[in-house]
Enzyme design. Structure first.
Site, mmCIF file in Angstrom:
data_model
loop_
_atom_site.group_PDB
_atom_site.id
_atom_site.type_symbol
_atom_site.label_atom_id
_atom_site.label_comp_id
_atom_site.label_asym_id
_atom_site.label_seq_id
_atom_site.Cartn_x
_atom_site.Cartn_y
_atom_site.Cartn_z
ATOM 1 C CG ASN A 147 38.827 37.404 39.280
ATOM 2 O OD1 ASN A 147 37.608 37.510 39.177
ATOM 3 N ND2 ASN A 147 39.396 36.337 39.773
ATOM 4 C CB CYS A 280 39.196 33.139 43.696
ATOM 5 S SG CYS A 280 38.576 31.914 42.527
ATOM 6 C CD GLU A 450 27.788 28.766 41.205
ATOM 7 O OE1 GLU A 450 28.281 29.098 40.126
ATOM 8 O OE2 GLU A 450 27.227 29.557 41.975
HETATM 9 P P1 NAD Z 1 33.742 42.316 45.205
HETATM 10 O O1 NAD Z 1 33.116 41.465 46.232
HETATM 11 O O2 NAD Z 1 34.258 43.646 45.600
HETATM 12 O O3 NAD Z 1 32.740 42.597 43.997
HETATM 13 C C1 NAD Z 1 32.139 41.550 43.282
HETATM 14 C C2 NAD Z 1 30.818 42.038 42.712
HETATM 15 O O4 NAD Z 1 29.927 42.335 43.778
HETATM 16 C C3 NAD Z 1 30.925 43.304 41.870
HETATM 17 O O5 NAD Z 1 30.033 43.211 40.789
HETATM 18 C C4 NAD Z 1 30.475 44.385 42.854
HETATM 19 O O6 NAD Z 1 29.933 45.525 42.227
HETATM 20 C C5 NAD Z 1 29.415 43.643 43.631
HETATM 21 N N1 NAD Z 1 29.152 44.161 44.969
HETATM 22 C C6 NAD Z 1 30.012 44.784 45.808
HETATM 23 N N2 NAD Z 1 29.379 45.087 46.972
HETATM 24 C C7 NAD Z 1 28.113 44.639 46.860
HETATM 25 C C8 NAD Z 1 26.978 44.646 47.727
HETATM 26 N N3 NAD Z 1 27.033 45.178 48.956
HETATM 27 N N4 NAD Z 1 25.819 44.095 47.294
HETATM 28 C C9 NAD Z 1 25.760 43.536 46.059
HETATM 29 N N5 NAD Z 1 26.788 43.514 45.194
HETATM 30 C C10 NAD Z 1 27.956 44.043 45.596
HETATM 31 O O7 NAD Z 1 34.901 41.431 44.565
HETATM 32 P P2 NAD Z 1 35.956 41.847 43.456
HETATM 33 O O8 NAD Z 1 36.921 42.803 44.064
HETATM 34 O O9 NAD Z 1 35.237 42.238 42.223
HETATM 35 O O10 NAD Z 1 36.684 40.449 43.166
HETATM 36 C C11 NAD Z 1 37.770 39.970 43.919
HETATM 37 C C12 NAD Z 1 37.308 39.033 45.017
HETATM 38 O O11 NAD Z 1 36.512 38.002 44.436
HETATM 39 C C13 NAD Z 1 38.421 38.314 45.724
HETATM 40 O O12 NAD Z 1 38.110 38.226 47.090
HETATM 41 C C14 NAD Z 1 38.407 36.918 45.114
HETATM 42 O O13 NAD Z 1 38.961 35.904 45.907
HETATM 43 C C15 NAD Z 1 36.959 36.720 44.895
HETATM 44 N N6 NAD Z 1 36.707 35.724 43.846
HETATM 45 C C16 NAD Z 1 36.280 34.466 44.207
HETATM 46 C C17 NAD Z 1 36.084 33.490 43.231
HETATM 47 C C18 NAD Z 1 35.639 32.094 43.561
HETATM 48 O O14 NAD Z 1 35.310 31.341 42.638
HETATM 49 N N7 NAD Z 1 35.626 31.682 44.816
HETATM 50 C C19 NAD Z 1 36.299 33.817 41.903
HETATM 51 C C20 NAD Z 1 36.725 35.104 41.578
HETATM 52 C C21 NAD Z 1 36.932 36.060 42.561
HETATM 53 O O1 6OD Z 2 37.079 27.631 36.797
HETATM 54 C C1 6OD Z 2 36.009 27.983 37.310
HETATM 55 O O2 6OD Z 2 34.929 27.424 37.050
HETATM 56 C C2 6OD Z 2 35.999 29.086 38.263
HETATM 57 N N1 6OD Z 2 34.801 29.346 38.844
HETATM 58 C C3 6OD Z 2 37.127 29.781 38.531
HETATM 59 C C4 6OD Z 2 37.211 30.812 39.472
HETATM 60 C C5 6OD Z 2 38.313 31.562 39.530
HETATM 61 C C6 6OD Z 2 38.447 32.637 40.450
HETATM 62 O O3 6OD Z 2 39.009 33.669 40.237
#
Ligand code: NAD
Ligand code: 6OD
Length: 469
Positions: A147, A280, A450
């Protein structure tokens, strides 16, 4: 630049590839190499060797200089980075140019600055002087989502390098381009070979999983879905590898009757619909105090209908998932106040993965639409009466990443904010970031914090030294 692995100071596109799809029109734009287990092994070995070399002996000052060179290198290729991020994600150019790429630069500069000014406590007693030094963990695997591809990758790579580690990064398989450009910047910045390595590929049963199970990986920093976090944790357990997780959210906004309503509406339009809800931190649950419920809902729905310059969902699969929630919401009894379907543009975007910004009402708190993360441009608006009720509704979730509170009552803000079960609470704002502050989630939204010293703490470990005197 075509996506390529970067291992031990060299680019390679070894391995079978898979297509890179443009989310704006669904066309195939290129190929991404899929790392084999041997490629992952080579990257981890290169990172392990580099620990023992010049990088392992570099002072904090040397590392800060390297981080600044990387920041300067991204800045020098700013337009290239923006174009690559826009191509991979389909996000509006203005968003990539104002947020993603500047934040990636800031991530490196912030950790160059932070390396100074950290001092550990020393304890002097009658018989001993105890002091603490921090040692890097070793080889860090950084696994990031699609994202905010460069922002979130560098958010972990910068502090990992700052603390003296070496890195193997695996970006999302659907957004490989800015990571590849970053490797080119690292190369030009003359980072010693093997300090930063990049492998492309999928997660489960592929590069992501192999990295998390690899005995040569000393720590895992992951951002992505909560379910992926669980899978990684199971695999990391094998070698007791420490993890730092930033996971999913189902973020609430609380709008009190004493709020500046225009500000609350404008803020919620941003918090729900920026990057088409694919951040997120985006708001998916809005709770509004009864006296202003109708006025707020009318303005929010009108604002959502007026949105024009928005990007697509990242993939056909994600578009289908978001649309399935739009349909589920209706089956669960929701009224759709804005959007709810697929927009028709009459141009090439009709082949892309767009969904309409959507506002829902009328669902009970136990509806799946209220409980599950959708990660699209959609929020549900529900009324509340009292402050206690608002806090209970906000906390009634398995997630706890971020929340927003809209009120002009300073006492209320201070009463409510600490009672919300979330890692970050924004009052009268959203996504206002100071990179020194702790960032992370509670419950299913993550493990650890972090940001600033919190990242440097995760990416290093304290060693106590006791000298008898
Ligand atoms: P995802 O979990 O599908 O994938 C994230 C990464 O993990 C990718 O590089 C993927 O290839 C890898 N991955 C997938 N399965 C794996 C496994 N079994 N072992 C190791 N690596 C693996 O997430 P996404 O669809 O890319 O992103 C969207 C999600 O991320 C949403 O749930 C969102 O809320 C979350 N997100 C959280 C934050 C935060 O800061 N809390 C920030 C951005 C996105
Ligand atoms: O602003 C940041 O440092 C951060 N980790 C944002 C995460 C956004 C999630 O999609």
């Amino acid at each position: 630049m075509h996506p390529a692995h970067y291992i031990d100071g060299g680019f390679t596109a070894a391995g079978d590839g898979f297509p890179l799809i443009d989310p704006v029109d669904g066309s195939v734009r290129g190929q991404v190499p899929e790392a084999s287990a041997e490629t992952v092994d080579a990257a981890v070995s290169a990172a392990a060797r580099a620990r023992q070399g010049a990088w392992g002996r570099a002072s904090a000052a040397d590392r800060a200089v390297a981080l600044r060179r990387i920041a300067d290198g991204i800045e020098a290729r700013f337009e290239e980075f923006v174009a690559a991020e826009v191509r991979d994600t389909g996000k509006p150019r203005a968003l990539a140019a104002a947020m993603d790429i500047p934040r990636a630069i800031a991530n490196f500069r912030a950790y160059a600055d932070l390396l100074y000014g950290r001092a550990e406590q020393a304890y002097l007693s009658a018989d001993a002087l105890n002091y603490t030094v921090r040692r890097p963990l070793g080889v860090v695997a950084v696994i990031s989502p699609w994202n905010l591809p460069l922002l979130l990758l560098t958010w972990k790579v910068a502090p990992a390098l700052a603390a003296g580690n070496t890195v193997v990064a695996k970006p999302s398989e659907v957004t490989p381009s800015t990571a590849t450009l970053l490797a080119a910047v690292m190369h030009d910045a003359e980072l010693p070979d093997g300090v930063f390595n990049l492998v492309h590929g999928h997660g489960a049963g592929a590069a992501g999983e192999w990295l998390t199970r690899h005995p040569g990986v000393d720590a895992i920093a992951f951002t992505g879905e909560s379910a992926t976090g669980s899978a990684i944790m199971r695999n990391a357990a094998e070698h007791v590898t420490p993890v730092s997780f930033e996971l999913g959210g189902k973020n609430p906004a609380l709008v009190f009757a004493d709020a500046d309503l225009d500000q609350a509406v404008a803020g919620t339009l941003r918090s729900a619909f920026t990057h088409s809800g694919q951040i997120c931190l985006c708001t998916e649950r809005v709770y509004v105090q009864q006296p202003v419920f109708d006025a707020f809902l009318g303005a929010l729905a009108a604002g959502a209908r007026a949105l024009k310059d928005y990007g697509p969902m990242i993939s056909a699969a994600h578009r289908d998932k978001v649309l399935s929630y739009y349909r589920l919401a209706v089956r669960e009894g929701a009224q759709t106040r804005a959007g709810g379907g697929v927009p028709a543009f009459g141009d090439q975007r009709d082949g892309g993965f767009y969904v309409e910004p959507t506002v829902l009402t009328g669902l009970p708190q136990d509806a799946r639409t209220i409980r599950e993360e959708i990660f699209g441009p959609v929020c549900h608006v529900a009324p509340f009466d009292t402050e206690d009720e608002a806090i209970a509704l906000a906390n009634d979730s398995r997630y706890g990443l971020a929340a927003t509170v809209w009120t002009r009552d300073v006492s209320r803000a201070h009463r409510v904010a600490p009672r919300i079960e979330a890692g970050i609470v924004w009052v009268n704002c959203w996504n206002l970031r100071d990179l020194r502050t702790p960032f992370g989630g509670v419950k299913a939204s993550g493990i650890g914090r972090e940001g600033g010293g919190h990242s440097l703490d995760f990416f290093s470990e304290p060693v106590n030294i006791c000298i008898q005197i």
